[in-house]
Structures are given as C-alpha cells and as structure tokens.
Enzyme design. Sequence first.
Site, mmCIF file in Angstrom:
data_model
loop_
_atom_site.group_PDB
_atom_site.id
_atom_site.type_symbol
_atom_site.label_atom_id
_atom_site.label_comp_id
_atom_site.label_asym_id
_atom_site.label_seq_id
_atom_site.Cartn_x
_atom_site.Cartn_y
_atom_site.Cartn_z
ATOM 1 N N THR B 13 0.818 -1.207 0.000
ATOM 2 C CA THR B 13 0.000 0.000 0.000
ATOM 3 C C THR B 13 0.857 1.265 0.000
ATOM 4 O O THR B 13 0.595 2.219 -0.733
ATOM 5 C CB THR B 13 -1.015 -0.013 1.168
ATOM 6 O OG1 THR B 13 -1.528 1.292 1.336
ATOM 7 C CG2 THR B 13 -0.399 -0.471 2.466
ATOM 8 N N LYS B 104 9.316 2.522 11.304
ATOM 9 C CA LYS B 104 9.644 3.129 12.593
ATOM 10 C C LYS B 104 10.165 2.120 13.607
ATOM 11 O O LYS B 104 11.021 2.436 14.421
ATOM 12 C CB LYS B 104 8.458 3.872 13.174
ATOM 13 C CG LYS B 104 7.288 2.998 13.517
ATOM 14 C CD LYS B 104 6.145 3.789 14.096
ATOM 15 C CE LYS B 104 4.850 3.028 13.933
ATOM 16 N NZ LYS B 104 4.521 2.643 12.566
ATOM 17 N N GLU B 128 11.153 10.586 7.612
ATOM 18 C CA GLU B 128 10.030 11.495 7.915
ATOM 19 C C GLU B 128 8.722 10.731 8.079
ATOM 20 O O GLU B 128 7.896 11.037 8.943
ATOM 21 C CB GLU B 128 9.887 12.515 6.772
ATOM 22 C CG GLU B 128 8.698 13.458 6.853
ATOM 23 C CD GLU B 128 8.883 14.531 7.921
ATOM 24 O OE1 GLU B 128 9.782 15.351 7.779
ATOM 25 O OE2 GLU B 128 8.114 14.523 8.895
ATOM 26 N N VAL B 131 7.203 8.862 11.602
ATOM 27 C CA VAL B 131 6.536 9.478 12.748
ATOM 28 C C VAL B 131 5.406 10.365 12.279
ATOM 29 O O VAL B 131 5.607 11.302 11.508
ATOM 30 C CB VAL B 131 7.518 10.316 13.594
ATOM 31 C CG1 VAL B 131 6.788 10.981 14.752
ATOM 32 C CG2 VAL B 131 8.640 9.443 14.120
ATOM 33 N N ILE B 135 2.125 14.632 9.193
ATOM 34 C CA ILE B 135 2.592 15.831 9.902
ATOM 35 C C ILE B 135 4.093 15.981 9.706
ATOM 36 O O ILE B 135 4.846 15.077 10.058
ATOM 37 C CB ILE B 135 2.290 15.736 11.406
ATOM 38 C CG1 ILE B 135 0.816 15.420 11.644
ATOM 39 C CG2 ILE B 135 2.676 17.022 12.095
ATOM 40 C CD1 ILE B 135 0.469 15.305 13.103
ATOM 41 N N LYS B 204 7.952 5.856 18.188
ATOM 42 C CA LYS B 204 8.010 7.190 17.586
ATOM 43 C C LYS B 204 8.713 8.176 18.510
ATOM 44 O O LYS B 204 9.459 9.051 18.059
ATOM 45 C CB LYS B 204 6.595 7.665 17.253
ATOM 46 C CG LYS B 204 5.966 6.850 16.116
ATOM 47 C CD LYS B 204 4.474 7.081 16.018
ATOM 48 C CE LYS B 204 3.863 6.279 14.877
ATOM 49 N NZ LYS B 204 2.391 6.204 14.983
#
Lengths: 429, 429
Positions: B13, B104, B128, B131, B135, B204
């Site tokens: 996905t 992560k 990036e 987490v 955002i 995270k």
Amino acid sequence: MTTLNVAIAGYGTIGSGVAHVISQHGEHPDAKINLVGILEKDTQGVFVRSMFEQNPELFYENSEQLLEDKQVDVIVETIGGKDFARELITNALQRGKHVITANKDLIAVHGSELTKIARKNGRHLLFEAAVAGAIPVLRLLKDYLQVRDIQGIQGILNGTTNYILSEMESNDLSFEKALSQAQELGFAEADPTNDIKGFDARYKLVILTYLITGQWLTPEQITLEGIDHLELADFEYAERMGRHIKLVANLRLIEKGAQVYVLPLMIKKDDMLAKISGSTNAVTLSGKFSEDITLIGKGAGSLPTASAIVSDLNKVLRHPEPFPPPPTTEKLEIEPLEDIRFRHTLRFEVRDHPGIFGHIGGIFERHSINIYALEQLPQYHRIGKEGEEIVIFTLTVQDCQEGLVLRALKEINQAEYMLKPVVLLREIV
Amino acid sequence: MTTLNVAIAGYGTIGSGVAHVISQHGEHPDAKINLVGILEKDTQGVFVRSMFEQNPELFYENSEQLLEDKQVDVIVETIGGKDFARELITNALQRGKHVITANKDLIAVHGSELTKIARKNGRHLLFEAAVAGAIPVLRLLKDYLQVRDIQGIQGILNGTTNYILSEMESNDLSFEKALSQAQELGFAEADPTNDIKGFDARYKLVILTYLITGQWLTPEQITLEGIDHLELADFEYAERMGRHIKLVANLRLIEKGAQVYVLPLMIKKDDMLAKISGSTNAVTLSGKFSEDITLIGKGAGSLPTASAIVSDLNKVLRHPEPFPPPPTTEKLEIEPLEDIRFRHTLRFEVRDHPGIFGHIGGIFERHSINIYALEQLPQYHRIGKEGEEIVIFTLTVQDCQEGLVLRALKEINQAEYMLKPVVLLREIV
C-alpha cells in the site's frame, strides 16, 4: 566556522527581541550570528536605552552609515511603516545585503517589486515573521509543502479578531465590550481598524498566496469583510446550528484559477479551526495527497516574532544562495464571490407583523432558493421605541452561488418591514 | 536538470502510493524523480499486479540485483519488519545509495547503528514518514526548530488509541467495544497489542528524542503505560474535573536530563491536545523563545505516508550532501518516573463499608499527601455477586512526586476492601 553579521534597523519590541534571541544563540559550535550594528534614532526609548548605554559603538548615526557598513551581511528591518522601510530595503538589497523583515504591510503591497530587486541582486529577502508569528507556515510552504501540490490554505491569521470572536461567543459580550476588553489587555490597538476590518489578515493572505502560486495579488483583489458588524445573535444562532464563527482567510485553487477571500465564516464545531480560541493563530494546509495539516500557535508577540526572524537568519547562514522563487501559476484568475457556492445564513431584523415569512418565501421561490433552516428565538424579540414589535431571526438557505442570494436580498432589503439590510454569514460547502 | 533515480523495495500500500505520488510529480521543470526499479517478491498482490503487467522490466529478481543496480541513487524501503529490511538498508548505504524508510520499529531499535553507517558512507538515511505520517514534524525539527532551542515535545502519536479514547469518551463505549469498532473500521489491527499497549507511540518517541537530543534511547528506557486498563468511569470522573484523557508521548528537557514517557494523561479541556479527536495525530513543540506550536494531521494512510516519503526524496534531490546529525546533548539522564511531580488521580474499586475513607485518609496523612478532590458518583455503585456493595470512586491528590503516591498505594492496595489495585491517572503540573 560560518559567521553572519547582522544589523538591526528599528530597535523596538521586536528589534530588541531579535538581539536577545541572537545573544542566546551564540553557542552553536559550527556557526555564529553576530550583531554588528543598530539603526535607531531614539536611543532613549524603553527597549533601546540600556543597549545604547552599554554598546554605544553599535549605533549608526543614519541609514546611509548602515548601508555603507561593509561588514553587514544581513539587515533585519523592524522599523515598520512603508516609505522609509521600502527605501531602506531596496537600497540594502542593491548594495548586496540580505534583508529579513516582519513588515507584512510593506511586503503585501510592495512584495512584487522587492522580491524582484532581491532576485536581481542575488540576495535573500525573507519574511517568515510577517505571517502568523510563531507558526512556521512560510518555511513549511516554501521548503517542504510545495512538493505536495498544495490545493488550498485556510487560516485564522489575526489574533485580535479571534480573541474578540471567542469572547463574544463564550462570554456573551457585545462586539464593543469584547473590543474594549481586548484593548485593555493589549490584544487590540487603540485604533483597531486594521484588525477588525480584516486588513491585517488580508495582507497576510496576499503573502501566502504569493508563496503558493508565485503571483502577487494586490490586497484590493481579495474580497474582504471584517467582524464589526457581527452581533451576539449571530453567535447564538450559530451555536444552535453547531457552528462557531471565525474570521477566515481562504485560498483554494480551482481548475480555472482561485477562490480567495477574507470573511467571517460559520464553521462546524468539530473542525479544527473552530476549536481555535483566544488570540491564537492557525493555518490549515490542504494537499492533493496528504490529508489536511493544521499548524497552531501564537500569532504575535515580541519573542515569537523575533524567533521567526532568527530562523530566517539561520536560513541565510546555512544557505547563502537565495532560494528560487515559488513555482508560478500561469494565470491566477480570481473567481468572483458571486460565483462561489456557500451555505448562506441570513440574519434579519424586522418590524414584526403577519406575512413576513410569506413575503420572503415568495421571493426565494421566484429565485429557486430552498430554505434549509429557520430559527426565531424568543430572546430576540423586543418592543421598539414606537411600540412596534422587533424580532431578529435567521434563515439558512441550501447551498447555492452567492449571486443568487444577493439577487433575492436586493428585493428583500427593500421591504418596508426590514429595519436594516440582511447580514450574511457563509459556510464553505 | 537534476534527476534522482529511485527504486522501491516493498510494493504494497505504501510502496505503490510512493510510485503514484512520484508519477504525479514528474512535471517539475528543474528537477525530476524517476522510478527505475521495484523489488517485490509477490508480483500478483493487489497493489502490484497492474504495475507488473505494464512494466515488468522494472522488477528486480532479488535484492542483490537491486543493490548492484548502479543507476539507483535512492532506495525507498517500505517492506517493514526487521531483519531483511535492516540488512537491505545496511547494504544499500554501504554501496553508496541513499535510503528513505517509513519503518519506525526498525529505526527506533536500530537507528543508532544505521545512522552511523549512513554517516560513514556519506549518505542520507531519512525517515520522515516513520513518525506521525502526514505531519511534517521531523522536517520541522531538523531543519528549523532546532535553532529555537526546543525544550520539549508532547504528542498524540498513535491514531488507533486516540480513536478508542475518543469513542469511549464521546459515546460511552467500553474499551472492548471501542476497540472492536476500531477494528471493524480498519483503524485497529487484528492484533492491536502494538497500539493499545503504547509500543507504537514509544517507537516514535525514540525517534523524536533522537532528533531533539542526538541520543538514541532504547525503547525500554522509556516508561510506558497503554490504555487497555482504562474504564468508562475514568472518563466520567475526568469529565467532571474538566479533563480529557489522552495517550501522550512526552519528552521534556530539564536541567539534569530529560523526562520521557508514554502515558495516558489527564489534560485540561482547553489545551490543544485535549481537542484532538478521532484517529488524528498531533504534536506540540515547546521552545525557549517561541510559544508552543502544535501540528495536527492524519497520522497514517497510504498517500499521506507516501507523500512524506516523496518529501524526503525531494530533500535528497535538493541537498545531495547528507545533513549533519542533530546536535548531541552531552548526557541524557532520564529522570525516574518516581521523581517526577504530577497531579495524580486514583481510581478505587472497593467493597464498601464504613471506615474506608478514614483508612485511606490516615495512610495519606502519614505520607503527608494532601487530598485535592474526591468524587463518588451514584452510577458507580453496584451490588456484587455475593451481595456486597461495590463502589468506584476517584480521589485526586495535590501535586507531588510519583514515588510518594506509590508508597502510599503500596499500603492501600493491601487493604481487604480493595477489589483491585488502584488505577493511577496523571496530569502534568
């Protein structure tokens, strides 16, 4: 070790804040920002006096001396105003100095010209602090979100008006009371025109629009309504519909151009922007791929603004070559407000007598406008000076283009029972 | 024209989302990102089949072939899991390829080792997307907010748990019902352990802590409590105190080190994090100079995650030289939870009889703990199986170090009237 020599022009609350933040940042091992000069006529002001006493050698006698100072790499302009600041920035760029400014009025009106001068001279002209103070929205837009194909931005960009709206809503204050309370607390200026009429938010939207589209609009191109015509009744009727009222600066890119305006809007309580209360600012960015991102923070204040300026200084320090301008949209046709679809809520103030709803309903029928909701609360019924019954009620019509509503209102506003023209509140659909 | 050749390892996905976003970004005039290869064993999967049919030449036969492909500048790793991904990333970096990953778990556990390998080989290792999905918090932290001297970060970093907590609170669902509803809607996995026990949020926080302090903690160093012990009573008692309950990942730098934990916390309703509902993520950054900044957005999803990865790709494209590591704090001593001051709310479930409050009060008195609030609601009174009266009540004590409360609880939990050990909810003071 990279170093950057900075002069501050205008040593008031922001300028002295910049000096303070710079002094706290002297410890970075691989880079150093030096304050090498200050331009400030009034050396006895409250923010400047002790600096002048301790470091008189930092102070220039006039702007020419500053511009001639070869060691200065960057000028931080925090003087404000237009003419002098504009000249100083122009001259500084032409003499090869980078410029950082928080002067949103100037950038909104003369940004097109000034960014051209900066580009021609290969210098940075940065203005992160000009929009939404502590919120790093410009930085994000420029460096990062442009790759995400931004589709739109919605923001609460003026803390004063958001404070007033919050107080009207939560504490049932009239506009006048909320404004004078904001003035007492220092959230509003003695002359609040710039804020309450929406000019300040519009300046910021001009800058955001440039960053997203590469096009400088003139402020007058952006439809504007302030908040000083709102009444308590608007908030109470909105509350019953599950809505808050916020002054929203909006840019939405559409196929044939853009929708761009600053208007008080009804917003569903669950929406993030509806939850922003007090003098806080917030910006929601919508992208093609990413879901909405909302950034929230204080919009003003000496240290947040100074901190944004120092961020720009660090940018110059790390990337001495100026960034390319934002990718430019071919043509930015602004969709007339009349063509935009909203859900409109109309606030009526009428001399009550039988037949009013029938009359209004007839006009709407002729214009093929459907009524979505109607509310008349007993607390907005009163007896006027001449003994007549006065009521305030609201009527929400189904989503349609603004022009259709305006045409119906033209007729309705002429009716003899209307005590004042209908007040319109919109919701984005 | 700058170009960047990308291979995607793992075409599910997220991987297919990356390919989609890249294909939409091909139009940038001055830079181009090319998809030049795909590593995916199962070429018949739902996300991969049509790509394989249309572009079979893009597919590698094995990871060695990918690693040998000299035209590949960057590998996007979206395979997940630990061993294979770790080996692939290590080999890719050692052969001079940049790596971007959303993995992560891997970064939280092996980030220390992998960032060292990246640095040694002069290559980017970016994450990036690991987490808070959409955002751009890592980006902000690294490039921008580090100059603002970040003092702390508080985040709602797990959408599943926030969804469950919101449902329990707003719709009076039990934990079990809210969880199975989240599973039905695809917000929670069949085995929800990783989310509801807080492991995901802790991973995270490990990554965020690295970016702020330059130190890699092991996940086990971070105190952790999940949300599966919470009951409806907790939300109702919290509501009466004007609080919401959120699973918060917190890092606060203090003079002698840091407070760092993942805990369900009581938060004042007015606070921004308390207003985050549903599967949304949010992060609040606190600086020395700037006021708090809060970033809000969806934490997961194929396109937001893919979009974050493509942002990282653009970063590599524009800055081929890897960034320096975050400035490293000398020593990051973690303050033991026992030493941290909170406002504690204690939920008791007791076999009711006269004298319980006296007994508890006596123990608190001996430990010099002051009671701040006490509430017993009639709806939490019931008759147990053996005819005994059972009540659930809460007691809030004045701000004090956690250790003090724990010592008192050790005694209280032994009392014969206690049906289960006290459940503790904290509020930051």
